[in-house]
Design a protein around this motif. Structure first.
Motif, mmCIF file in Angstrom:
data_model
loop_
_atom_site.group_PDB
_atom_site.id
_atom_site.type_symbol
_atom_site.label_atom_id
_atom_site.label_comp_id
_atom_site.label_asym_id
_atom_site.label_seq_id
_atom_site.Cartn_x
_atom_site.Cartn_y
_atom_site.Cartn_z
ATOM 1 N N SER A 147 44.589 38.826 29.585
ATOM 2 C CA SER A 147 44.911 39.560 28.586
ATOM 3 C C SER A 147 43.979 40.375 27.953
ATOM 4 N N LYS A 148 44.641 41.130 26.666
ATOM 5 C CA LYS A 148 43.630 42.082 25.875
ATOM 6 C C LYS A 148 42.728 43.059 26.993
ATOM 7 N N LEU A 149 43.764 43.797 27.853
ATOM 8 C CA LEU A 149 43.333 44.511 28.951
ATOM 9 C C LEU A 149 43.048 45.841 28.063
ATOM 10 N N LYS A 150 41.957 46.522 28.284
ATOM 11 C CA LYS A 150 41.744 47.916 27.780
ATOM 12 C C LYS A 150 40.676 48.568 28.654
ATOM 13 N N THR A 151 40.610 49.994 28.266
ATOM 14 C CA THR A 151 39.769 50.971 28.808
ATOM 15 C C THR A 151 38.777 51.337 27.976
ATOM 16 N N MET A 202 34.776 52.190 31.755
ATOM 17 C CA MET A 202 35.121 50.695 32.020
ATOM 18 C C MET A 202 36.197 50.180 31.862
ATOM 19 N N ALA A 203 36.826 48.841 32.476
ATOM 20 C CA ALA A 203 37.893 48.225 32.023
ATOM 21 C C ALA A 203 37.614 46.882 31.498
ATOM 22 N N ASP A 204 38.194 46.201 30.748
ATOM 23 C CA ASP A 204 37.815 45.032 30.380
ATOM 24 C C ASP A 204 38.816 44.069 29.784
ATOM 25 N N ALA A 205 38.864 42.730 30.002
ATOM 26 C CA ALA A 205 39.896 41.907 29.792
ATOM 27 C C ALA A 205 39.463 40.436 29.519
ATOM 28 N N TRP A 206 40.121 39.611 29.026
ATOM 29 C CA TRP A 206 39.849 38.344 29.122
ATOM 30 C C TRP A 206 40.891 37.424 29.884
ATOM 31 N N VAL A 207 40.256 36.424 30.417
ATOM 32 C CA VAL A 207 40.905 35.542 31.549
ATOM 33 C C VAL A 207 40.820 34.102 30.807
ATOM 34 N N GLU A 257 42.972 26.415 31.370
ATOM 35 C CA GLU A 257 43.143 25.223 30.294
ATOM 36 C C GLU A 257 41.934 24.864 29.673
ATOM 37 N N SER A 258 40.820 25.150 30.407
ATOM 38 C CA SER A 258 39.461 24.742 29.870
ATOM 39 C C SER A 258 38.794 25.639 29.077
ATOM 40 N N GLY A 259 39.128 26.907 28.886
ATOM 41 C CA GLY A 259 38.530 27.938 28.265
ATOM 42 C C GLY A 259 38.898 29.497 28.720
ATOM 43 N N LYS A 260 37.988 30.312 28.106
ATOM 44 C CA LYS A 260 38.477 31.619 28.489
ATOM 45 C C LYS A 260 37.006 32.389 28.827
ATOM 46 N N ILE A 261 37.229 33.453 29.517
ATOM 47 C CA ILE A 261 35.935 34.373 29.675
ATOM 48 C C ILE A 261 36.099 35.565 29.652
ATOM 49 N N HIS A 262 35.178 36.596 29.521
ATOM 50 C CA HIS A 262 35.139 37.879 29.450
ATOM 51 C C HIS A 262 35.166 38.587 30.775
ATOM 52 N N CYS A 263 35.903 39.647 31.304
ATOM 53 C CA CYS A 263 35.732 40.095 32.479
ATOM 54 C C CYS A 263 35.297 41.831 32.190
ATOM 55 N N VAL A 264 34.596 42.397 33.068
ATOM 56 C CA VAL A 264 34.134 43.624 32.930
ATOM 57 C C VAL A 264 34.075 44.436 34.200
ATOM 58 N N GLU A 291 26.666 35.346 25.812
ATOM 59 C CA GLU A 291 27.945 35.434 26.256
ATOM 60 C C GLU A 291 28.014 35.497 27.828
ATOM 61 N N LEU A 292 28.819 34.578 28.443
ATOM 62 C CA LEU A 292 29.030 34.609 30.051
ATOM 63 C C LEU A 292 30.166 35.591 30.260
ATOM 64 N N TYR A 293 29.865 36.558 31.490
ATOM 65 C CA TYR A 293 31.253 37.327 31.762
ATOM 66 C C TYR A 293 30.988 37.709 33.291
ATOM 67 N N PHE A 294 32.410 37.708 33.755
ATOM 68 C CA PHE A 294 32.511 38.246 35.239
ATOM 69 C C PHE A 294 32.278 39.831 34.995
ATOM 70 N N SER A 295 31.046 40.084 36.009
ATOM 71 C CA SER A 295 30.690 41.419 36.214
ATOM 72 C C SER A 295 31.519 42.161 37.429
ATOM 73 N N ASN A 296 32.381 43.148 37.277
ATOM 74 C CA ASN A 296 33.180 43.740 38.542
ATOM 75 C C ASN A 296 33.657 42.623 39.589
ATOM 76 N N PRO A 297 34.284 41.800 38.923
ATOM 77 C CA PRO A 297 35.050 40.800 39.807
ATOM 78 C C PRO A 297 36.252 41.338 40.571
ATOM 79 N N LYS A 298 36.732 40.501 41.749
ATOM 80 C CA LYS A 298 37.715 40.986 42.330
ATOM 81 C C LYS A 298 38.842 40.333 41.685
ATOM 82 N N LEU A 299 39.858 41.267 41.422
ATOM 83 C CA LEU A 299 41.299 40.863 40.860
ATOM 84 C C LEU A 299 42.484 40.951 41.490
ATOM 85 N N GLU A 300 43.095 39.771 41.588
ATOM 86 C CA GLU A 300 44.479 40.007 42.252
ATOM 87 C C GLU A 300 45.691 39.334 41.279
#
Length: 297
Positions: free
Chosen positions: A61-65, A75-80, A83-90, A121-130
């Motif tokens: 969610s909250k996808l934006k450029t 850049m593009a970023d979003a939140w994933v 059931e246990s929590g959420k993390i930022h992706c960039v 804050e923890l975040y995914f850096s350039n993760p593979k998205l499917e």
């Protein structure tokens, strides 16, 4: 056809692809992965720590450029969230991901966990998205495809600044979905493929980029290695054929003269030497030039 006919590229991406020697769709399809990662073991977001390379499933969610404040990098970023929590992706230099990924879609995210120095804050850096159709039942379950078989391998490609493995993966998937593979003509005859138990060109391309299991990727690499040697042999065969079309003098020899000549040697030729002599005499009696390499002690 050129990649630019099928994809919009930034100047940085064009430069990166040129550096890798990729200009056409064929170049892209033949840009093979160097290895494969395995996403069969998934993690809960709450269990992630800095430095991990992990796989999570959740809702995006909250996808934006945006652009970097100092670097001006797109850049593009979003939140994933699971059931246990959420993390930022960039994602750096991949703003298209925010446009092509539906809001609240179910996704599989795989990549390295980084940490912001100031906020920790923890975040995914350039993760593979499917984007996926459904989430696995629990952590450790593998993602199942339409045919019910586990599909846990993902390709890792040679990269250059401005182009990531994730970009290659998505573009190649787009090519597969476009139907372009249907127009490919396999240069290797079917009888040769069957003789050596090799996959067709279309199958090999799918297996090497999106293998269901390691054996698929290995079979595809075997086919492309065979193809490379096959083309070399064809080229050499054509060169030999062209050479043999040149005019040549025929040299007929008398067996008695040959025997007398050999009798002058202070030794008796071996069977292999006798065979070589007969082969040479046979060649020079033909109306085409000889092309042989004589090797021995």
């Amino acid at each position: 056809s050129p990649i630019t006919d099928h994809a919009r590229l930034t100047p940085i991406q064009k430069s990166a692809l040129k550096k890798l020697g990729i200009e056409t769709i064929r170049d892209l399809l033949y840009h093979f992965p160097t290895r494969y990662g395995d996403t069969s073991e998934t993690r809960n977001i709450s269990s992630l720590v800095k430095g991990d390379t992990a796989v999570v499933f959740g809702k995006i969610s909250k996808l934006k450029t945006s652009k970097g404040f100092r670097t001006k990098i797109s850049m593009a970023d979003a939140w994933v969230e699971d059931e246990s929590g959420k993390i930022h992706c960039v994602w750096f230099n991949q703003p298209y991901l925010a446009k092509m990924t539906p809001e609240n879609a179910l996704v599989r995210i795989e990549g390295k966990i980084s940490e912001r120095k100031k906020t920790q804050e923890l975040y995914f850096s350039n993760p593979k998205l499917e984007v996926i159709n459904k989430l696995p039942i629990g952590v450790g379950d593998s993602l199942f495809g339409d045919n019910g078989k586990a599909h846990t391998l993902y390709p890792v490609y040679p990269e250059s600044r401005g182009i990531t493995s994730n970009w290659f993966y998505h573009k190649i998937i787009e090519i597969f979905k476009s139907g372009l593979l249907e127009s490919l003509i396999d240069p290797i005859p079917n009888e040769i493929l069957q003789k050596y138990n090799l996959p067709s060109l279309k199958t090999a391309l799918i297996w090497i980029h999106t293998p269901m299991k390691p054996e698929d990727a290995e079979s595809a690499r075997k086919r492309f290695a065979f193809e490379e040697v096959f083309f070399i042999q064809l080229a050499r065969g054509l060169e030999r054929f062209a050479y043999e079309m040149n005019k040549s003098y025929t040299i007929n020899t008398n067996e008695k003269d040959i025997t007398n000549f050999i009798s002058r040697f202070p030794f008796e030729p071996t069977l292999a030497q006798h065979n070589a002599i007969q082969t040479i005499l046979s060649d020079i009696a033909k109306q085409k030039p000889m092309a042989r390499l004589l090797e021995g002690d």
